[in-house]
Design a protein around this motif. Structure first.
Motif, mmCIF file in Angstrom:
data_model
loop_
_atom_site.group_PDB
_atom_site.id
_atom_site.type_symbol
_atom_site.label_atom_id
_atom_site.label_comp_id
_atom_site.label_asym_id
_atom_site.label_seq_id
_atom_site.Cartn_x
_atom_site.Cartn_y
_atom_site.Cartn_z
ATOM 1 N N ASP A 7 0.809 -1.223 0.000
ATOM 2 C CA ASP A 7 0.000 0.000 0.000
ATOM 3 C C ASP A 7 0.842 1.273 0.000
ATOM 4 O OD1 ASP A 7 0.694 -0.833 2.686
ATOM 5 O OD2 ASP A 7 -0.595 0.767 3.428
ATOM 6 N N PHE A 29 0.165 -3.651 -6.807
ATOM 7 C CA PHE A 29 -1.214 -3.497 -6.335
ATOM 8 C C PHE A 29 -1.181 -2.754 -5.011
ATOM 9 C CE2 PHE A 29 -0.986 -7.242 -8.970
ATOM 10 C CZ PHE A 29 -2.100 -7.133 -9.787
ATOM 11 N N CYS A 30 -2.115 -1.815 -4.850
ATOM 12 C CA CYS A 30 -2.110 -0.961 -3.666
ATOM 13 C C CYS A 30 -2.901 -1.541 -2.504
ATOM 14 C CB CYS A 30 -2.647 0.425 -4.004
ATOM 15 S SG CYS A 30 -4.375 0.431 -4.567
ATOM 16 N N ASP A 31 -3.729 -2.543 -2.764
ATOM 17 C CA ASP A 31 -4.501 -3.152 -1.681
ATOM 18 C C ASP A 31 -4.879 -4.587 -2.046
ATOM 19 O OD1 ASP A 31 -6.765 -3.049 -3.423
ATOM 20 O OD2 ASP A 31 -7.254 -1.046 -2.695
ATOM 21 N N ASP A 33 -7.856 -5.957 -2.224
ATOM 22 C CA ASP A 33 -9.035 -6.116 -3.072
ATOM 23 C C ASP A 33 -8.670 -6.113 -4.552
ATOM 24 O OD1 ASP A 33 -10.658 -6.244 -0.853
ATOM 25 O OD2 ASP A 33 -11.172 -4.117 -0.877
ATOM 26 N N SER A 34 -7.871 -5.133 -4.980
ATOM 27 C CA SER A 34 -7.485 -5.059 -6.394
ATOM 28 C C SER A 34 -6.623 -6.252 -6.785
ATOM 29 C CB SER A 34 -6.743 -3.751 -6.676
ATOM 30 O OG SER A 34 -5.567 -3.652 -5.890
ATOM 31 N N VAL A 37 -8.996 -9.404 -7.130
ATOM 32 C CA VAL A 37 -9.809 -9.330 -8.349
ATOM 33 C C VAL A 37 -8.969 -9.721 -9.559
ATOM 34 C CG1 VAL A 37 -11.008 -7.759 -9.921
ATOM 35 C CG2 VAL A 37 -11.452 -7.644 -7.480
ATOM 36 N N GLU A 38 -7.746 -9.189 -9.641
ATOM 37 C CA GLU A 38 -6.861 -9.500 -10.762
ATOM 38 C C GLU A 38 -6.463 -10.980 -10.756
ATOM 39 O OE1 GLU A 38 -4.333 -8.389 -14.126
ATOM 40 O OE2 GLU A 38 -6.027 -7.444 -13.109
#
Length: 228
Positions: A7, A29-31, A33-34, A37-38
């Motif tokens: 983050d 990725f910053c978190d 959740d993203s 999903v990816e």
């Protein structure tokens, strides 16, 4: 492709820059959740994930648990990154299936070195012999299944890896420290009670097959060769 879940944008950017300068391709990725999903939708899974424990929203430990619970993603090597030096965080991550850990602040060359070491260790994923049988115990490596007397049993990641080592080398005695090194990826850790605990639960789950795993006094454990 190496995925960096971090983050702190400055740390994430230098991780990606260093990886790309040392011959890797990388994505950040910053978190959680993203990242998830990816991971759930991509056709090309990462070669390795560097996963920060402290993340906004879903934390790294929860994400690691989900990665190792899915048959699609459980073989992806994961290095956990944590700002804490508490021994509990390291052992908890390793016990859940992490391949290594980095304690912040860590050097970028240390990160690259650990990534290369983990990738080397995880490279030979496929054995020539994909089904191991000893007595009433059978393991199918490609299907990631274990059965005893024809009945499927459910093992944790570490229990499975311990059993796999024994089935691949029946009759060979393993010290607790060697099992720590080969299954947990840590050398000369000294605290071997976690090995004894996993052997105990593995024996229980194997039922009648649990007697195959014997204690070698003053050494460790081995699986006796069965001809029945």
């Amino acid at each position: 492709m190496i995925w960096c879940v971090e983050d702190d944008v400055s740390i994430r950017d230098i991780e990606i820059y260093t990886l790309e300068q040392t011959g890797f391709t990388a994505k950040g990725f910053c978190d959680g959740d993203s990242f998830w999903v990816e991971l759930a939708t991509t056709d090309e899974l990462p070669e390795l994930v560097i996963l920060d424990i402290m993340l906004p929203g879903e934390d790294g430990v929860s994400l690691l648990k989900k990665i190792k619970a899915s048959s699609r993603t459980r073989d992806i090597p994961v290095i956990m990154a944590t700002a804490k030096s508490v021994e509990y965080d390291k052992i908890k991550s390793l016990d859940m299936g992490a391949d290594d850990y980095l304690v912040k602040p860590f050097g970028m060359m240390e990160m690259v070195s650990r990534i290369k070491a983990v990738l080397r260790r995880c490279m030979p994923k496929k054995e020539n012999k994909t089904v191991y049988v000893n007595g009433i115990i059978e393991m199918n490596v490609e299907e990631h299944t274990v059965s005893v007397s024809g009945e499927s049993i459910c093992l944790t990641y570490k229990e499975y890896e311990i059993l796999k080592i024994f089935l691949m080398h029946p009759g060979m005695a393993y010290t607790r420290n060697r099992l720590l090194s080969e299954v947990w990826g840590i050398d000369s850790y000294g605290e071997t009670r976690t090995v004894d605990m996993h052997i105990k639960t593995l024996r229980q789950k194997l039922g009648d097959g649990g007697r195959y795993i014997v204690t070698v006094r003053n050494v460790g454990y081995k699986m006796e060769v069965q001809n029945d």
